[in-house]
Design an enzyme around this catalytic site. Structure first.
Site, short mmCIF file in Angstrom:
data_model
loop_
_atom_site.label_atom_id
_atom_site.label_comp_id
_atom_site.label_asym_id
_atom_site.label_seq_id
_atom_site.Cartn_x
_atom_site.Cartn_y
_atom_site.Cartn_z
N ASN A 62 0.83 -1.21 0.00
CA ASN A 62 0.00 0.00 0.00
C ASN A 62 0.87 1.26 0.00
O ASN A 62 1.94 1.29 0.62
CB ASN A 62 -1.02 0.00 1.15
CG ASN A 62 -0.41 -0.12 2.53
OD1 ASN A 62 0.61 -0.78 2.72
ND2 ASN A 62 -1.03 0.51 3.51
N GLU A 64 0.48 5.38 0.56
CA GLU A 64 -0.42 6.45 1.02
C GLU A 64 0.08 7.81 0.56
O GLU A 64 1.25 7.96 0.17
CB GLU A 64 -0.56 6.37 2.54
CG GLU A 64 -1.20 5.05 2.96
CD GLU A 64 -1.46 4.94 4.46
OE1 GLU A 64 -1.01 5.80 5.24
OE2 GLU A 64 -2.13 3.96 4.85
N CYS A 73 -4.31 0.79 -2.32
CA CYS A 73 -4.14 -0.46 -1.56
C CYS A 73 -3.03 -1.32 -2.17
O CYS A 73 -2.74 -1.24 -3.38
CB CYS A 73 -5.43 -1.28 -1.62
SG CYS A 73 -6.83 -0.56 -0.76
N GLU A 75 -3.12 -4.51 -2.83
CA GLU A 75 -3.60 -5.46 -3.85
C GLU A 75 -3.63 -4.82 -5.23
O GLU A 75 -3.18 -5.38 -6.22
CB GLU A 75 -5.03 -5.95 -3.51
CG GLU A 75 -5.15 -6.70 -2.21
CD GLU A 75 -5.43 -5.80 -1.00
OE1 GLU A 75 -4.89 -4.68 -0.95
OE2 GLU A 75 -6.16 -6.24 -0.10
N CYS A 112 -10.42 -4.93 0.53
CA CYS A 112 -11.58 -4.03 0.41
C CYS A 112 -12.37 -4.38 -0.86
O CYS A 112 -11.89 -5.11 -1.74
CB CYS A 112 -11.12 -2.58 0.39
SG CYS A 112 -10.41 -2.05 -1.18
N CYS A 115 -10.72 -3.63 -4.29
CA CYS A 115 -9.66 -4.59 -4.65
C CYS A 115 -10.26 -5.92 -5.09
O CYS A 115 -9.76 -6.57 -6.02
CB CYS A 115 -8.69 -4.79 -3.49
SG CYS A 115 -7.65 -3.34 -3.22
N1 THU Z 1 -5.39 -1.25 2.57
C1 THU Z 1 -4.86 -2.12 1.65
O1 THU Z 1 -3.71 -1.98 1.24
N2 THU Z 1 -5.66 -3.13 1.23
C2 THU Z 1 -6.96 -3.31 1.58
O2 THU Z 1 -7.62 -4.20 1.07
C3 THU Z 1 -7.54 -2.47 2.61
C4 THU Z 1 -6.71 -1.36 3.12
C5 THU Z 1 -4.56 -0.13 2.99
C6 THU Z 1 -5.05 1.21 2.54
C7 THU Z 1 -4.44 2.12 3.56
O3 THU Z 1 -3.11 2.45 3.15
C8 THU Z 1 -4.35 1.27 4.82
O4 THU Z 1 -4.51 -0.07 4.40
C9 THU Z 1 -5.41 1.59 5.86
O5 THU Z 1 -6.67 1.53 5.32
#
Ligand code: THU
Length: 157
Positions: A62, A64, A73, A75, A112, A115
């Protein structure tokens, strides 16, 4: 009116040793990818590893951003990179792991909705089931195909 029911099946393992060798390799790649996460806001480090039909693995984590919706994310970072690097190869699996403060989460992190939708489309594109492995330190969940995480997938257009 008819009542309908959808059941999903998945396997739960207690440790990486119990997985088939190729699933274990993919799960370990996802754990490794958590170290490539850039998550200064959530401090939630997610790693994903995509397996191709020929055994090649591509990892993502991930990412940000101060403008929150600009982040992505793990994935989708992995899947988009995988598809754009190797557009003609089918993806046969994806493993996902998450950690905080350098420690793998005990329960598997579940992807999520966005994804799941993206996984579903790459599964359709590849024409073969994409196995989904969700890795926690105390539990590992294995789904044989994306449909098991996203029943009634949207693929109508
Ligand atoms: N996140 C993912 O990388 N994958 C997911 O399926 C859900 C959330 C990340 C997004 C963000 O950087 C952190 O987790 C908190 O939500």
């Amino acid at each position: 009116m008819t009542n309908k029911e959808i059941k999903i099946a998945f396997k739960e393992y207690e440790s990486l040793d119990q997985l088939e060798a190729c699933d274990r390799t993919l799960a370990e790649a996802a754990i490794e990818a958590t170290g490539q996460s850039y998550a200064p806001y959530s401090n939630f480090n997610v790693g994903a590893a995509v397996l191709f039909e020929d055994g090649v693995i591509i990892k993502g984590a991930n990412q940000e951003n101060a403008a929150y919706p600009s982040g992505l994310c793990a994935e989708r970072t992995a899947l988009f990179y995988a598809s754009s690097s190797r557009p003609d190869k089918a993806m046969t699996g994806i493993a996902i792991a998450a950690g905080q403060n350098g420690k793998l989460c005990a329960d598997p992190a579940t992807p999520c909705g966005a994804c799941r939708q993206v996984m579903a489309q790459y599964q359709t594109k590849g024409g073969v089931p994409m196995k989904v492995i969700l890795v926690g330190s105390e539990k590992i969940w294995v789904f044989d195909k994306v449909d098991d995480l996203l029943p009634l997938i949207f693929d109508s257009i």
